[in-house]
Motif scaffolding. Structure first.
Motif, short mmCIF file in Angstrom:
data_model
loop_
_atom_site.label_atom_id
_atom_site.label_comp_id
_atom_site.label_asym_id
_atom_site.label_seq_id
_atom_site.Cartn_x
_atom_site.Cartn_y
_atom_site.Cartn_z
N GLY A 117 9.02 29.35 -12.77
CA GLY A 117 8.35 29.03 -11.70
C GLY A 117 8.99 27.73 -10.96
N THR A 118 8.24 26.90 -9.96
CA THR A 118 8.68 25.68 -9.63
C THR A 118 7.55 24.71 -9.78
OG1 THR A 118 9.99 26.96 -7.98
CG2 THR A 118 9.44 24.58 -7.45
N VAL A 119 7.85 23.46 -10.24
CA VAL A 119 6.89 22.42 -10.65
C VAL A 119 7.47 21.03 -10.45
CG1 VAL A 119 7.83 22.57 -13.05
CG2 VAL A 119 5.32 21.79 -12.34
N HIS A 120 6.79 20.26 -10.14
CA HIS A 120 7.00 18.69 -9.82
C HIS A 120 6.82 18.23 -11.13
CE1 HIS A 120 5.44 18.62 -5.50
NE2 HIS A 120 6.66 19.07 -5.42
N GLY A 121 7.94 17.22 -11.44
CA GLY A 121 8.05 16.37 -12.49
C GLY A 121 7.80 14.84 -11.93
N VAL A 122 6.52 14.38 -11.83
CA VAL A 122 6.16 13.21 -11.38
C VAL A 122 5.45 12.33 -12.30
CG1 VAL A 122 6.44 14.05 -9.03
CG2 VAL A 122 4.57 14.41 -10.02
N GLY A 123 5.11 10.96 -11.75
CA GLY A 123 4.31 9.85 -12.66
C GLY A 123 3.17 9.96 -11.74
N ASP A 135 0.82 -1.41 -0.16
CA ASP A 135 -0.06 -0.13 -0.16
C ASP A 135 0.82 1.39 -0.08
OD1 ASP A 135 -2.17 -1.64 -0.01
OD2 ASP A 135 -2.51 -1.44 2.33
N GLN A 136 2.14 1.16 0.01
CA GLN A 136 2.88 2.31 0.05
C GLN A 136 2.73 3.17 -1.29
OE1 GLN A 136 7.27 1.99 0.53
NE2 GLN A 136 7.69 3.19 -1.20
N PRO A 137 2.60 4.45 -1.15
CA PRO A 137 2.33 5.17 -2.16
C PRO A 137 3.62 5.35 -3.17
CG PRO A 137 1.44 6.47 -0.31
CD PRO A 137 2.40 5.37 0.06
N MET A 138 3.36 5.34 -4.51
CA MET A 138 4.48 5.58 -5.22
C MET A 138 4.06 6.22 -6.74
SD MET A 138 7.44 4.80 -6.21
CE MET A 138 7.90 4.10 -4.44
N GLN A 139 4.93 6.79 -7.03
CA GLN A 139 4.96 7.59 -8.46
C GLN A 139 6.34 7.50 -9.25
OE1 GLN A 139 4.06 11.22 -6.15
NE2 GLN A 139 2.69 11.82 -7.97
N VAL A 140 6.10 7.28 -10.54
CA VAL A 140 7.15 6.86 -11.30
C VAL A 140 6.87 7.49 -12.88
CG1 VAL A 140 8.63 5.41 -12.56
CG2 VAL A 140 7.68 4.58 -10.48
N MET A 186 7.27 11.06 -0.96
CA MET A 186 7.98 10.87 -2.36
C MET A 186 7.05 10.38 -3.19
SD MET A 186 10.64 12.33 -2.11
CE MET A 186 11.63 11.82 -3.75
N GLY A 187 6.05 9.41 -2.58
CA GLY A 187 5.04 8.98 -3.74
C GLY A 187 3.78 9.49 -3.63
N MET A 188 3.90 10.72 -3.11
CA MET A 188 2.45 11.53 -3.05
C MET A 188 2.75 13.25 -3.25
SD MET A 188 0.72 10.01 0.38
CE MET A 188 2.11 10.22 1.53
N MET A 189 3.65 13.33 -4.47
CA MET A 189 3.88 14.85 -4.95
C MET A 189 2.87 15.17 -5.66
SD MET A 189 8.10 14.08 -5.41
CE MET A 189 8.26 15.77 -6.08
N VAL A 246 3.33 0.68 -4.49
CA VAL A 246 4.45 -0.37 -4.76
C VAL A 246 3.60 -1.62 -5.11
CG1 VAL A 246 6.42 -1.56 -3.63
CG2 VAL A 246 6.05 0.74 -3.31
N GLY A 247 2.55 -2.06 -4.28
CA GLY A 247 2.16 -3.31 -4.72
C GLY A 247 1.49 -3.50 -6.23
N ALA A 248 0.88 -2.39 -6.48
CA ALA A 248 0.34 -2.26 -8.15
C ALA A 248 1.57 -2.47 -9.10
CB ALA A 248 -0.42 -0.94 -8.50
N LEU A 249 2.58 -1.43 -8.79
CA LEU A 249 4.03 -1.54 -9.58
C LEU A 249 4.64 -3.11 -9.63
CD1 LEU A 249 6.59 1.00 -9.59
CD2 LEU A 249 7.37 -1.06 -9.88
N VAL A 250 4.53 -3.59 -8.46
CA VAL A 250 5.30 -5.10 -8.52
C VAL A 250 4.32 -5.90 -9.12
CG1 VAL A 250 5.96 -7.04 -7.02
CG2 VAL A 250 6.50 -4.61 -6.42
N ALA A 251 2.97 -5.97 -9.04
CA ALA A 251 2.28 -6.78 -9.70
C ALA A 251 2.15 -6.65 -11.31
CB ALA A 251 0.78 -6.39 -9.16
N LEU A 252 2.24 -5.26 -11.76
CA LEU A 252 2.48 -5.10 -13.04
C LEU A 252 3.88 -5.47 -13.61
CD1 LEU A 252 0.64 -3.76 -15.24
CD2 LEU A 252 1.60 -1.32 -14.91
#
Length: 329
Positions: free
Chosen positions: A209-215, A184-189, A270-273, A220-226
């Motif tokens: 300006g300043t902006v996030h560059g995120v997925g 369940d850990q949040p993740m963005q790639v 880091m997974g909730m940007m 993590v579970g969904a990423l591992v399963a995929l």
């Protein structure tokens, strides 16, 4: 055609930015030591050590429409601005989500930052503080863009981090694989190709300006399963608790003898940007499955059983799996 200087340009992300800028028709120059690789075809390469006093002599005698800097060293960013800042029209700094003081929860571009590094050289443990100091220097400039990147994935990743699970599932086939109990850990790639194309386009368009560059947000579970699905994995996933892994000397996030992408709760942010501003700035992201597929192709080409910079060796992993099974009730 704009003149574009990449301060870097021979490493993974810098090289991809340079390639995208060339594809967009810019006259691209890459200034770097060149130890991370070669400049892309079509770019002018200027070898230079940015820690040296006269590092920018070969590029300081012309006007630059666009400068893109990837350094994490405040001294290098300050010296580049001193040499080139008065004549460059637009400056982009590639920063990081590691700049935030509290990374335990959701992050926006206005979240509180770490204190900036007081010095020119940041060690690995001062990465975030160093980038804050780099950002501080760039804010002196009238037209600047700061991109705080999250986790970057895709083909060519030299950290060996993102591709670990897809590669391990492909190598294991129908044999067991060890995974951390953090589904369940949040993740963005964000795919390096999407990020780099967007950075080149944003610089070209004069974004500031300043902006996030995120997925896109996932887990993590969904990423591992995929990753298992893409690899055609048919074995068992052995789930180990965080405490068990720490007791057995397995590290978090990246590096040797680690299980990549696992983070302590203090860093789940880091997974909730927040990505709202990035989307408003025009960031377009391909499906995660496409990034994993391209990464696995790259992993196969480099060797699934090679010595990795991140993750467990297969022999070590199997020994841990045997011990975990022996301890099961």
């Amino acid at each position: 055609m704009s003149s574009l200087l990449v301060l870097g340009g021979t490493s993974w992300v810098g090289g991809q930015i340079a390639r995208d800028a060339i594809a967009r028709g810019h006259d691209v120059t890459c200034l770097a030591r060149g130890e991370s690789g070669d400049a892309p075809d079509g770019a002018t390469f200027v070898p230079a050590d940015r820690a040296a006093p006269r590092a920018y002599d070969e590029v300081s005698d012309r006007h630059w429409d666009l400068v893109i800097d990837l350094s994490r060293q405040p001294g290098q960013v300050r010296s580049a601005i001193q040499a080139l800042g008065s004549t460059a029209t637009h400056w982009t700094l590639i920063s990081t989500g590691s700049v935030y003081a509290d990374q335990s929860g959701p992050l926006t571009e206005d979240s509180r930052l770490l204190d900036p590094l007081d010095g020119d050289v940041a060690g690995p443990e001062q990465y975030g503080e160093g980038k804050v100091a780099c950002e501080q220097a760039v804010r002196q400039l009238h037209r600047h863009l700061i991109v705080r990147a999250g986790l970057i994935g895709g083909p060519g990743d030299r950290s060996d981090r993102f591709g670990y699970y897809a590669a391990r599932f492909a190598l294991a086939g129908d044999e067991p694989v060890l995974v951390p109990a953090v589904a369940d850990q949040p993740m963005q790639v964000v795919d390096v190709r999407d990020l780099s194309r967007w950075i080149a386009a944003s610089a070209e368009g004069g974004a500031t300006g300043t902006v996030h560059g995120v997925g896109e947000p996932t887990t993590v579970g969904a990423l591992v399963a995929l990753s298992a699905e893409v690899a055609g994995f048919t074995g068992d996933q052995l789930v180990a608790s965080e405490s068990w892994l720490r007791e057995h000397g397995v590290e978090e996030w990246m590096g040797p003898r680690s299980l990549p992408l696992w983070l302590p709760s203090s860093h789940h942010g880091m997974g909730m940007m927040d990505d709202a501003r990035a989307l408003a700035y025009g960031l377009e992201r391909r499906p995660l499955v496409d990034t994993i597929s391209a990464t696995l192709d790259d992993e196969r080409a480099r060797g699934l059983d090679r010595e990795r910079k991140a993750g467990l060796s297969r022999s070590d992993e199997l020994a841990l799996i045997e011990e975990l099974r022996d301890q099961a009730p």
